[in-house]
Design an enzyme around this catalytic site. Structure first.
Site, mmCIF file in Angstrom:
data_model
loop_
_atom_site.group_PDB
_atom_site.id
_atom_site.type_symbol
_atom_site.label_atom_id
_atom_site.label_comp_id
_atom_site.label_asym_id
_atom_site.label_seq_id
_atom_site.Cartn_x
_atom_site.Cartn_y
_atom_site.Cartn_z
ATOM 1 N N ASP A 80 -13.936 -5.430 -5.743
ATOM 2 C CA ASP A 80 -13.977 -5.766 -4.254
ATOM 3 C C ASP A 80 -15.448 -6.208 -4.017
ATOM 4 O O ASP A 80 -16.275 -5.615 -4.366
ATOM 5 C CB ASP A 80 -13.822 -4.224 -3.576
ATOM 6 C CG ASP A 80 -12.338 -3.752 -3.571
ATOM 7 O OD1 ASP A 80 -11.524 -4.670 -4.076
ATOM 8 O OD2 ASP A 80 -12.144 -2.582 -3.583
ATOM 9 N N ASP A 132 0.869 -1.238 0.078
ATOM 10 C CA ASP A 132 -0.040 0.161 0.056
ATOM 11 C C ASP A 132 0.976 1.174 -0.016
ATOM 12 O O ASP A 132 1.883 1.373 0.853
ATOM 13 C CB ASP A 132 -0.867 0.213 1.190
ATOM 14 C CG ASP A 132 -1.911 -0.838 1.128
ATOM 15 O OD1 ASP A 132 -1.985 -1.563 0.187
ATOM 16 O OD2 ASP A 132 -2.677 -1.048 2.122
#
Lengths: 255, 199
Positions: A131, A12
């Site tokens: 997602d 990330d």
């Protein structure tokens, strides 16, 4: 031989830096994604993903510079996801140094972006990032980093993404993400069986056996792994050893 | 000093390939004009984009490039760059360079694109063994079907499809995989190919 199953390491990033703590052989939070990506390449990672979670446009601008610096040092494929809106964005990311680009919310809002990107750059670099969250009787696709529910369910949405030009599906279970109790195998298998492009399972890896389950029971072609590697719970090498011992074909690093 | 030229079709990431080539110590130049790209000691056709767009970029200078290759200009085509060495492709309109007779066809596999690490089984090219490259990174939906299989210097297999991982016809070589994305062994392999071509 035939294709090996892949272990893909996700970092990330925001503002060109790794934002979650990463424990790598006793080094804590090195911060520079390039250094970490190189370490993971040496450890045997098959691919690297940068997920850009920048909040501001200024932070995002540094992503392309980061891609450029990475591509000059990293010699395994690099995927960049997060904030990609248009085919021109895809082009800029590729030009900067990404090999593949993940498209998520933008595809939900305007699915044509997948086709436009695939026609210009080839399907092999267009990753549809999905997602999904479990709900009664199935799953629902969420946009905007898992915050906004949509009207879509992941199996038909994955099919549509492929029809529109996506060459790969990165499928994340929002419920499992960070929970470390295993991938959502049912979801992974349902999507992997519904499409004819490679599917990357994401969300839930707590140990190497979970990865094995995602590949074998979940029918995934690749598994995304993050936290357990960054925290030093296990290593890419240990995961691959377990996979190889179980009879799963993986790429082994020469000693 | 001998010069390596990377032809730029205008799409995709050339950084890793440029860097991998630069590790050989030769001067590496990026050129968008196909005519000027052949004014070099080694031409590299990189592997990003779609066949039709790349063929369009080459089209105005197709005959000159084709002649340069036929006259022995050392050339390495990577992925799409390898496919451009052939006559034509199912992927899209346009003519390849046609320096290796054959067509480019869709891979016969239940999962397309063929993305990931797969084997390299050499049948002649020595650079593979020297670099220790036996598994490499592939990302493509189409494969080369040469008319004469003796041009194949390495094979790979996915599902029921066995197809060329590498080809060579004289000074012109092609690889279906991405050596610049095949970790250290891939970079070493590329360097071996470059050194051999410029010896």
């Amino acid at each position: 031989m035939t294709l090996t199953r892949r272990i893909i390491v996700c970092l990330d990033v925001a503002g060109g830096r790794v934002v979650k703590g990463v424990q790598f052989e006793s080094l804590r939070d090195v911060g520079d994604p390039v250094v970490l990506a190189e370490r993971y390449e040496r450890a045997g990672a098959d691919e690297i993903v940068y997920l850009d979670i920048s909040a501001s446009a200024e932070e995002r601008a540094t992503l392309l510079d980061l891609a450029r610096r990475t591509a000059e040092r990293l010699f395994v494929p690099l995927t960049i996801g997060g904030g990609i809106r248009t085919a021109d964005d895809v082009g800029r990311a590729l030009r900067a140094g990404a090999d593949k680009v993940g498209i998520n919310s933008a595809a939900l809002e305007r699915p044509e972006v997948l086709t436009e990107s695939a026609e210009r750059f080839g399907a092999q670099c267009v990753v549809a990032s999905i997602d999904a969250r479990r709900e009664k009787g199935g799953w629902r696709v969420y946009s905007r980093g898992g915050r906004t529910p949509t009207e879509r369910e992941p199996i038909s949405w994955a099919r549509e993404c492929v029809e529109r030009g996506a060459g790969e599906i990165l499928l994340t279970s929002i419920d499992r993400d960070g929970a470390r109790d295993g991938y959502d195998l049912e979801l992974t298998r349902a999507v992997a069986d519904a499409v004819h492009v490679p599917v990357i399972a994401s969300g839930g890896a707590g140990n190497a056996t979970h990865v094995l389950d995602a590949l074998r029971q979940g029918h995934a072609d690749a598994a995304l792994v993050a936290g357990i590697l960054h925290d030093g719970v296990t290593t890419v090498g240990a995961i691959k050893t377990l996979l190889a011992d179980a009879g799963v074909l993986v790429r082994r690093k020469a000693a | 000093m001998k010069r390596v030229t990377l032809f730029d079709y205008g799409a995709g990431n050339l950084h890793s390939l440029g860097k991998a080539l630069a590790e050989t110590g030769y001067e590496v130049r990026i050129e968008t004009d196909p005519r000027r790209a052949t004014e070099t000691d080694l031409l590299v056709l990189p592997g990003v984009g779609a066949f039709q767009l790349a063929a369009e970029r080459l089209a105005p200078a197709r005959e000159e490039v084709r002649t340069a290759l036929a006259d022995g200009l050392p050339t390495i085509g990577i992925c799409l760059g390898m496919q451009l060495l052939f006559d034509e492709s199912e992927e899209g309109k346009g003519r390849g360079l046609g320096v290796i007779p054959g067509r480019v066809e869709r891979i016969r596999s239940p999962r397309v694109p063929h993305i990931g690490w797969n084997s390299v089984e050499p049948s002649g090219e020595k650079a593979f063994a020297r670099a220790g490259l036996d598994v490499a990174y592939y990302a493509h939906s189409f494969v080369c079907r040469p008319e004469d299989e003796s041009v194949v210097t390495a094979w790979t297999t996915e599902a029921e499809d066995r197809f060329p991982a590498a080809v060579r016809a004289g000074n012109v070589a092609g690889v279906q995989f991405h050596p610049e994305k095949s970790s250290r062994e891939g970079v070493t392999f590329l360097a071996e190919m470059v050194r051999e071509a410029l010896r």
